[in-house]
Design a protein around this motif. Structure first.
Motif, PDB file in Angstrom:
ATOM      1  N   ALA A 124     -17.257 -21.157  11.507  1.00 27.07           N
ATOM      2  CA  ALA A 124     -17.285 -21.204  10.073  1.00 27.07           C
ATOM      3  C   ALA A 124     -16.146 -20.350   9.445  1.00 27.07           C
ATOM      4  CB  ALA A 124     -18.424 -20.969   9.380  1.00 27.07           C
ATOM      5  N   CYS A 125     -15.794 -19.272  10.195  1.00 25.88           N
ATOM      6  CA  CYS A 125     -14.629 -18.319   9.869  1.00 25.88           C
ATOM      7  C   CYS A 125     -14.154 -17.722  11.240  1.00 25.88           C
ATOM      8  CB  CYS A 125     -14.921 -17.312   8.771  1.00 25.88           C
ATOM      9  SG  CYS A 125     -16.597 -16.228   9.454  1.00 25.88           S
ATOM     10  N   GLU A 126     -13.073 -17.035  11.222  1.00 23.09           N
ATOM     11  CA  GLU A 126     -12.446 -16.310  12.133  1.00 23.09           C
ATOM     12  C   GLU A 126     -13.433 -15.534  12.993  1.00 23.09           C
ATOM     13  OE1 GLU A 126     -10.694 -17.238   9.779  1.00 23.09           O
ATOM     14  OE2 GLU A 126      -8.993 -18.405  10.431  1.00 23.09           O
ATOM     15  N   GLU A 127     -13.951 -14.541  12.084  1.00 21.98           N
ATOM     16  CA  GLU A 127     -14.860 -13.863  12.459  1.00 21.98           C
ATOM     17  C   GLU A 127     -16.183 -14.003  13.126  1.00 21.98           C
ATOM     18  OE1 GLU A 127     -14.011 -13.622   9.014  1.00 21.98           O
ATOM     19  OE2 GLU A 127     -12.163 -12.680   9.665  1.00 21.98           O
ATOM     20  N   ALA A 128     -16.524 -15.345  12.855  1.00 22.81           N
ATOM     21  CA  ALA A 128     -17.860 -15.932  13.449  1.00 22.81           C
ATOM     22  C   ALA A 128     -17.652 -15.930  15.173  1.00 22.81           C
ATOM     23  CB  ALA A 128     -17.831 -17.358  13.004  1.00 22.81           C
ATOM     24  N   SER A 129     -18.960 -16.144  15.604  1.00 25.07           N
ATOM     25  CA  SER A 129     -18.928 -16.020  17.174  1.00 25.07           C
ATOM     26  C   SER A 129     -18.109 -16.862  17.890  1.00 25.07           C
ATOM     27  CB  SER A 129     -20.316 -16.294  17.642  1.00 25.07           C
ATOM     28  OG  SER A 129     -20.921 -17.433  17.150  1.00 25.07           O
ATOM     29  N   TRP A 130     -17.603 -18.221  17.483  1.00 26.58           N
ATOM     30  CA  TRP A 130     -16.644 -19.065  17.993  1.00 26.58           C
ATOM     31  C   TRP A 130     -15.529 -19.161  17.160  1.00 26.58           C
ATOM     32  CZ3 TRP A 130     -18.894 -23.974  20.816  1.00 26.58           C
ATOM     33  CH2 TRP A 130     -19.768 -23.653  21.821  1.00 26.58           C
ATOM     34  N   GLY A 131     -15.040 -17.916  16.379  1.00 26.72           N
ATOM     35  CA  GLY A 131     -14.187 -18.185  15.415  1.00 26.72           C
ATOM     36  C   GLY A 131     -12.521 -18.617  15.966  1.00 26.72           C
ATOM     37  N   SER A 132     -12.499 -18.289  17.396  1.00 29.44           N
ATOM     38  CA  SER A 132     -11.131 -18.531  17.815  1.00 29.44           C
ATOM     39  C   SER A 132     -11.146 -19.971  18.084  1.00 29.44           C
ATOM     40  CB  SER A 132     -11.171 -17.661  19.271  1.00 29.44           C
ATOM     41  OG  SER A 132     -12.179 -18.021  20.066  1.00 29.44           O
ATOM     42  N   ALA A 133     -11.952 -20.617  18.129  1.00 32.10           N
ATOM     43  CA  ALA A 133     -11.950 -22.138  18.393  1.00 32.10           C
ATOM     44  C   ALA A 133     -11.886 -22.779  17.057  1.00 32.10           C
ATOM     45  CB  ALA A 133     -13.425 -22.862  18.925  1.00 32.10           C
ATOM     46  N   ARG A 134     -11.692 -22.146  15.948  1.00 29.14           N
ATOM     47  CA  ARG A 134     -11.541 -22.635  14.691  1.00 29.14           C
ATOM     48  C   ARG A 134     -10.194 -23.329  14.264  1.00 29.14           C
ATOM     49  NH1 ARG A 134     -13.735 -22.521   9.409  1.00 29.14           N
ATOM     50  NH2 ARG A 134     -12.038 -22.443   7.693  1.00 29.14           N
ATOM     51  N   PRO A 135      -9.045 -23.148  14.861  1.00 30.44           N
ATOM     52  CA  PRO A 135      -7.792 -23.708  14.752  1.00 30.44           C
ATOM     53  C   PRO A 135      -8.012 -25.284  15.485  1.00 30.44           C
ATOM     54  CG  PRO A 135      -7.158 -21.677  15.526  1.00 30.44           C
ATOM     55  CD  PRO A 135      -8.702 -21.846  15.441  1.00 30.44           C
ATOM     56  N   PRO A 195     -22.687 -26.165   2.566  1.00 32.01           N
ATOM     57  CA  PRO A 195     -23.498 -24.916   3.057  1.00 32.01           C
ATOM     58  C   PRO A 195     -22.667 -23.696   2.562  1.00 32.01           C
ATOM     59  CG  PRO A 195     -22.982 -26.434   4.915  1.00 32.01           C
ATOM     60  CD  PRO A 195     -22.401 -26.860   3.786  1.00 32.01           C
ATOM     61  N   ALA A 196     -23.407 -22.592   2.347  1.00 40.93           N
ATOM     62  CA  ALA A 196     -22.889 -21.316   1.767  1.00 40.93           C
ATOM     63  C   ALA A 196     -21.921 -20.637   2.647  1.00 40.93           C
ATOM     64  CB  ALA A 196     -24.040 -20.392   1.513  1.00 40.93           C
ATOM     65  N   HIS A 197     -21.859 -20.934   3.936  1.00 40.23           N
ATOM     66  CA  HIS A 197     -21.256 -20.170   4.840  1.00 40.23           C
ATOM     67  C   HIS A 197     -19.811 -20.960   4.924  1.00 40.23           C
ATOM     68  CE1 HIS A 197     -23.643 -22.762   7.461  1.00 40.23           C
ATOM     69  NE2 HIS A 197     -22.818 -22.986   8.155  1.00 40.23           N
ATOM     70  N   ASN A 198     -19.601 -22.068   4.046  1.00 42.35           N
ATOM     71  CA  ASN A 198     -18.291 -22.963   4.453  1.00 42.35           C
ATOM     72  C   ASN A 198     -17.297 -22.226   3.543  1.00 42.35           C
ATOM     73  OD1 ASN A 198     -16.503 -25.126   4.623  1.00 42.35           O
ATOM     74  ND2 ASN A 198     -16.919 -25.906   2.604  1.00 42.35           N
ATOM     75  N   ARG A 199     -15.929 -22.469   4.213  1.00 37.01           N
ATOM     76  CA  ARG A 199     -14.757 -21.854   3.519  1.00 37.01           C
ATOM     77  C   ARG A 199     -14.182 -23.121   2.933  1.00 37.01           C
ATOM     78  NH1 ARG A 199     -11.092 -18.144   6.903  1.00 37.01           N
ATOM     79  NH2 ARG A 199     -12.333 -16.318   7.038  1.00 37.01           N
ATOM     80  N   MET A 200     -13.982 -23.108   1.799  1.00 40.51           N
ATOM     81  CA  MET A 200     -13.294 -24.430   1.038  1.00 40.51           C
ATOM     82  C   MET A 200     -12.047 -24.507   1.296  1.00 40.51           C
ATOM     83  SD  MET A 200     -14.881 -27.293   0.355  1.00 40.51           S
ATOM     84  CE  MET A 200     -14.037 -28.855  -0.349  1.00 40.51           C
ATOM     85  N   ASP A 201     -11.461 -24.645   2.631  1.00 38.44           N
ATOM     86  CA  ASP A 201      -9.934 -24.663   2.720  1.00 38.44           C
ATOM     87  C   ASP A 201      -9.410 -26.077   3.579  1.00 38.44           C
ATOM     88  OD1 ASP A 201     -11.143 -24.154   5.249  1.00 38.44           O
ATOM     89  OD2 ASP A 201     -10.041 -22.508   6.003  1.00 38.44           O
ATOM     90  N   MET A 202     -10.122 -26.924   3.203  1.00 42.25           N
ATOM     91  CA  MET A 202      -9.646 -28.160   3.497  1.00 42.25           C
ATOM     92  C   MET A 202      -8.462 -28.551   2.805  1.00 42.25           C
ATOM     93  SD  MET A 202     -12.841 -30.793   4.180  1.00 42.25           S
ATOM     94  CE  MET A 202     -13.724 -30.179   2.848  1.00 42.25           C
ATOM     95  N   PHE A 203      -7.579 -29.547   3.486  1.00 40.68           N
ATOM     96  CA  PHE A 203      -6.582 -29.617   2.702  1.00 40.68           C
ATOM     97  C   PHE A 203      -6.704 -31.080   1.835  1.00 40.68           C
ATOM     98  CE2 PHE A 203      -5.291 -32.349   6.199  1.00 40.68           C
ATOM     99  CZ  PHE A 203      -4.602 -33.581   5.677  1.00 40.68           C
ATOM    100  N   LEU A 251     -19.536 -33.593  15.072  1.00 38.49           N
ATOM    101  CA  LEU A 251     -19.942 -32.084  15.473  1.00 38.49           C
ATOM    102  C   LEU A 251     -19.015 -30.972  15.043  1.00 38.49           C
ATOM    103  CD1 LEU A 251     -21.843 -30.648  17.395  1.00 38.49           C
ATOM    104  CD2 LEU A 251     -19.890 -30.915  19.181  1.00 38.49           C
ATOM    105  N   SER A 252     -17.846 -31.233  14.805  1.00 35.56           N
ATOM    106  CA  SER A 252     -16.927 -30.306  14.200  1.00 35.56           C
ATOM    107  C   SER A 252     -17.101 -29.930  12.863  1.00 35.56           C
ATOM    108  CB  SER A 252     -15.302 -30.671  14.327  1.00 35.56           C
ATOM    109  OG  SER A 252     -15.186 -31.701  13.577  1.00 35.56           O
ATOM    110  N   ARG A 253     -17.869 -30.924  12.251  1.00 36.77           N
ATOM    111  CA  ARG A 253     -17.953 -30.524  10.706  1.00 36.77           C
ATOM    112  C   ARG A 253     -19.117 -29.547  10.526  1.00 36.77           C
ATOM    113  NH1 ARG A 253     -14.287 -31.509   8.597  1.00 36.77           N
ATOM    114  NH2 ARG A 253     -14.814 -31.791   6.525  1.00 36.77           N
ATOM    115  N   VAL A 254     -20.304 -29.558  11.521  1.00 39.66           N
ATOM    116  CA  VAL A 254     -21.165 -28.501  11.260  1.00 39.66           C
ATOM    117  C   VAL A 254     -20.750 -27.052  12.199  1.00 39.66           C
ATOM    118  CG1 VAL A 254     -23.472 -28.054  12.143  1.00 39.66           C
ATOM    119  CG2 VAL A 254     -22.755 -30.474  11.787  1.00 39.66           C
ATOM    120  N   LEU A 255     -20.104 -27.301  13.153  1.00 41.44           N
ATOM    121  CA  LEU A 255     -19.139 -26.060  13.578  1.00 41.44           C
ATOM    122  C   LEU A 255     -18.425 -25.452  12.616  1.00 41.44           C
ATOM    123  CD1 LEU A 255     -18.427 -27.343  17.422  1.00 41.44           C
ATOM    124  CD2 LEU A 255     -20.730 -26.162  16.671  1.00 41.44           C
ATOM    125  N   LEU A 256     -17.633 -26.075  11.975  1.00 44.23           N
ATOM    126  CA  LEU A 256     -16.882 -25.635  10.947  1.00 44.23           C
ATOM    127  C   LEU A 256     -17.567 -24.882   9.595  1.00 44.23           C
ATOM    128  CD1 LEU A 256     -13.662 -27.918  10.899  1.00 44.23           C
ATOM    129  CD2 LEU A 256     -13.720 -25.374  11.401  1.00 44.23           C
TER     130      LEU A 256
END
Ligand SMILES: CC(C)=CCC/C(C)=C/CC/C(C)=C/COP(=O)(O)O
Length: 296
Positions: A124-135, A195-203, A251-256
């Protein structure tokens, strides 16, 4: 038969009213109170009559004049049903105290959904446990976005040198537009927040995309996967790849952290059904010719 509705405990009025009806049944008594118009002295006494099983209310009832109490119980007897303990409760409240199994099951499902979605939102963000997989997840997101699919369908239709190819691409275009419209309608009706933990940074999003039910990526992935498997001649490994892609988009929708699990599950279901609709509305060259003829 009215069913219990979720209670918004955050409003000022709610908290003050729920204080009156404490105890295990307070939630449902609170529901009936919130439906009552602003309290006048007479309506306040009616409300108090409806709180028969509550100790606080019992004290309040004791402070009423006996005459008034007698009048109240006489009039309420006409419209009440008896309970096991011999107490009289308005029928409306009896129904609230007996929530249906379906509403309890739905509330439990939603609670599990929220809990699971929060736990799975590991990108959900870079600081999250799998944040490095966000890109990487965001690349998967782009692969299921409406714009690349619309551009791709138009490009392939333009480039196709066979009538059959153009027909398939035209119908894919129609399917994509249909998907955008249907998802927008359901989102606008359901209005479930992301979800509250979502960052609204979709294009490139529409205003309804602030809502999360259903996942537009999931509907598109399911519908397009079915479409490609039905209309393109693909080798077995490629067919597997198409299916894996659709699952991974969901799956990526939930992971993000963009969606809850139920948004994606319903999205898959809706996209699967949408493909049936596309087949039913299939635009053949003959249909197109007759449509053109009607336009002229
Ligand atoms: C030509 C035209 C008007 C294209 C619009 C394409 C567009 C902006 C699609 C929206 C795609 C999107 C961000 C959907 C939201 O997906 P969720 O999975 O987050 O519901």
């Amino acid at each position: 038969m009215p069913s219990p509705k979720p209670v918004r405990a955050s409003s000022g009025r709610s908290s003050s009213v729920s204080g009156v009806g404490s105890g295990s049944s307070g939630r449902y008594e609170f529901m009936s109170l919130t439906r009552t118009p602003p309290l006048s002295p007479s309506s306040a006494s009616q409300l108090l009559q409806r709180q028969g099983s509550d100790p606080t209310t019992a004290r309040l009832r004791a402070s009423e004049s006996p005459n008034r109490r007698r009048r109240g119980s006489a009039s309420s007897n006409a419209s009440t049903s008896s309970t096991g303990g011999g107490q009289q409760l308005p029928e409306e409240d009896c129904m609230h105290l007996n929530p249906s199994i379906i509403s309890v099951a739905l509330s439990s499902l939603l609670a599990v959904d929220l809990w699971l979605s929060k736990r799975l939102g590991v990108c959900a963000c870079e600081e999250a446990s799998w944040g490095s997989a966000r890109p990487l997840m965001k690349l998967v997101e782009i692969s299921g976005h409406g714009i690349p699919w619309l551009i791709g369908a138009v490009y392939c239709m333009y480039k196709s040198d066979s009538a059959a190819g153009q027909e398939v691409m035209l119908n894919l275009l129609m399917a994509l537009v249909l998907d955008l419209v249907l998802v927008a309608i359901v989102k606008a009706v359901v209005r479930r927040r992301r979800p509250a933990h979502n960052r609204m940074d979709m294009f490139a999003t529409f205003s309804v995309d602030r809502y999360s039910f259903p996942s537009g990526h999931a509907t598109r992935a399911a519908m397009c996967a079915r479409f490609l498997l039905a209309h393109l001649v693909l080798a077995a490994p490629l067919r597997v790849l198409v299916m894996l892609w659709a699952v991974f988009v969901g799956l990526s929708r939930v992971l993000l952290g963009r969606h809850n699990v139920t948004d994606v599950a319903f999205g898959f279901f809706m996209g699967y059904c949408q493909y049936n609709l596309v087949e039913a509305l299939w635009l053949s060259p003959a249909t197109l010719q007759s449509m053109m003829g009607q336009l002229e």
